[in-house]
Motif scaffolding. Structure first.
Motif, PDB file in Angstrom:
ATOM      1  N   ARG A  89       0.857  -1.185   0.000  1.00  0.00           N
ATOM      2  CA  ARG A  89       0.000   0.000   0.000  1.00  0.00           C
ATOM      3  C   ARG A  89       0.897   1.239   0.000  1.00  0.00           C
ATOM      4  NH1 ARG A  89      -5.227   1.647   3.331  1.00  0.00           N
ATOM      5  NH2 ARG A  89      -4.982   3.928   3.333  1.00  0.00           N
ATOM      6  N   LEU A  90       0.524   2.234  -0.813  1.00  0.00           N
ATOM      7  CA  LEU A  90       1.278   3.478  -0.893  1.00  0.00           C
ATOM      8  C   LEU A  90       0.392   4.645  -0.496  1.00  0.00           C
ATOM      9  CD1 LEU A  90       3.649   5.291  -1.709  1.00  0.00           C
ATOM     10  CD2 LEU A  90       2.874   5.111  -4.091  1.00  0.00           C
ATOM     11  N   ASP A  91       0.768   5.323   0.598  1.00  0.00           N
ATOM     12  CA  ASP A  91       0.075   6.524   1.048  1.00  0.00           C
ATOM     13  C   ASP A  91       0.975   7.728   0.815  1.00  0.00           C
ATOM     14  OD1 ASP A  91      -2.518   5.708   2.613  1.00  0.00           O
ATOM     15  OD2 ASP A  91      -0.996   4.285   3.282  1.00  0.00           O
ATOM     16  N   GLU A 108       6.789  -4.026 -11.126  1.00  0.00           N
ATOM     17  CA  GLU A 108       5.749  -3.457 -10.259  1.00  0.00           C
ATOM     18  C   GLU A 108       4.588  -2.944 -11.106  1.00  0.00           C
ATOM     19  OE1 GLU A 108       5.295   0.542  -7.412  1.00  0.00           O
ATOM     20  OE2 GLU A 108       7.280  -0.297  -7.837  1.00  0.00           O
ATOM     21  N   VAL A 109       3.378  -3.134 -10.612  1.00  0.00           N
ATOM     22  CA  VAL A 109       2.177  -2.544 -11.209  1.00  0.00           C
ATOM     23  C   VAL A 109       1.492  -1.705 -10.137  1.00  0.00           C
ATOM     24  CG1 VAL A 109      -0.044  -2.947 -12.319  1.00  0.00           C
ATOM     25  CG2 VAL A 109       1.858  -4.492 -12.774  1.00  0.00           C
ATOM     26  N   LEU A 110       1.190  -0.450 -10.454  1.00  0.00           N
ATOM     27  CA  LEU A 110       0.561   0.470  -9.510  1.00  0.00           C
ATOM     28  C   LEU A 110      -0.825   0.857 -10.003  1.00  0.00           C
ATOM     29  CD1 LEU A 110       2.050   3.577  -7.786  1.00  0.00           C
ATOM     30  CD2 LEU A 110       0.128   3.916  -9.337  1.00  0.00           C
ATOM     31  N   MET A 139      -0.169   1.850 -13.868  1.00  0.00           N
ATOM     32  CA  MET A 139       1.117   2.010 -14.549  1.00  0.00           C
ATOM     33  C   MET A 139       2.040   0.888 -14.132  1.00  0.00           C
ATOM     34  SD  MET A 139       3.568   5.389 -14.790  1.00  0.00           S
ATOM     35  CE  MET A 139       4.941   5.398 -15.957  1.00  0.00           C
ATOM     36  N   VAL A 140       2.874   0.445 -15.072  1.00  0.00           N
ATOM     37  CA  VAL A 140       3.817  -0.630 -14.801  1.00  0.00           C
ATOM     38  C   VAL A 140       5.232  -0.071 -14.775  1.00  0.00           C
ATOM     39  CG1 VAL A 140       4.074  -1.277 -17.248  1.00  0.00           C
ATOM     40  CG2 VAL A 140       4.526  -2.967 -15.458  1.00  0.00           C
ATOM     41  N   PHE A 141       6.070  -0.642 -13.876  1.00  0.00           N
ATOM     42  CA  PHE A 141       7.461  -0.243 -13.742  1.00  0.00           C
ATOM     43  C   PHE A 141       8.318  -1.488 -13.910  1.00  0.00           C
ATOM     44  CE2 PHE A 141       4.677   2.318 -11.130  1.00  0.00           C
ATOM     45  CZ  PHE A 141       4.983   3.619 -11.525  1.00  0.00           C
TER      46      PHE A 141
END
Length: 209
Positions: A89-91, A108-110, A139-141
């Protein structure tokens, strides 16, 4: 004729071996080794090993980057051990940023759940790909490439990310340069920053030398 037979036998053998064990729930009471955790004995595995409730609450963004990443990697979520997947989780508070960093162990997929996030990555030929993302955008990284996320709006932002590894790893560029005892003169020579800038950044991030 021997080679095709050998290849078929190898394929059948690897397939049957893969089917022997459905999963390898991590034994988190054991050592964390370079090759990962050992498996729990099947009799000790419960449904709770496959459930993680840690992503429901926001992380503490009262820090220098005004951001919090709450991981569900193998060292906290035993059920993903050996499966090649994980989440976090990204806050991001207003003004929050996850500085340039890499995940050596996975792509990574966000997905943005709320707010607006400017995100991007730099390819190995130094081409930059970045975009302002809104709710529902993904978005993918790619694995190992430098990337970042910045709160691009006037309200807090929330995103969830998934990885192609249960242990994707993390190295934040700023902390790698300025939060340790790497001598300042080496950083100055390799980054073209002057001594005052390096010492200032070391002071902010806790580095010495």
């Amino acid at each position: 004729m021997i080679l095709p037979i050998f290849l078929i036998f190898s394929l059948l053998t690897s397939t049957s071996n893969a089917a022997v064990q459905d999963f390898c729930v991590a034994d988190l009471t054991g050592p964390d080794t370079p090759t990962g955790f050992v498996c729990k004995k099947p009799a000790a595995v419960t449904v709770d090993d496959f459930v993680f409730s840690g992503l429901g609450a926001g992380g503490n963004t009262s820090n220098i980057i005004k951001a919090a990443v709450t991981p569900a990697f193998a060292d906290k979520f035993a059920g993903v051990n050996g499966l090649g997947i994980s989440m976090a989780r990204l806050d991001l508070a207003v003004g929050g940023v996850v500085p340039m960093h890499t995940h050596p162990g996975g792509s990574e997929v966000l997905i943005v759940v709320s707010g607006s996030i400017c995100a991007g990555f730099i390819s190995s030929d130094n081409k930059v790909y970045f975009k302002s993302l809104k709710k529902g955008d993904i978005m993918v990284f790619p694995r190992g490439l430098l990337h970042f996320q910045i709160n691009a709006g006037g309200t807090s932002a929330l995103a969830f990310v998934s990885f192609s590894s249960e242990r994707p790893g993390l190295q934040i560029l700023d902390f790698a340069l300025f939060a340790n005892d790497l001598p300042s003169e080496i950083i100055e020579k390799t980054t073209f920053l002057d001594d005052a800038q390096v010492k200032k950044l070391k002071g902010v991030l806790g580095g010495t030398g």
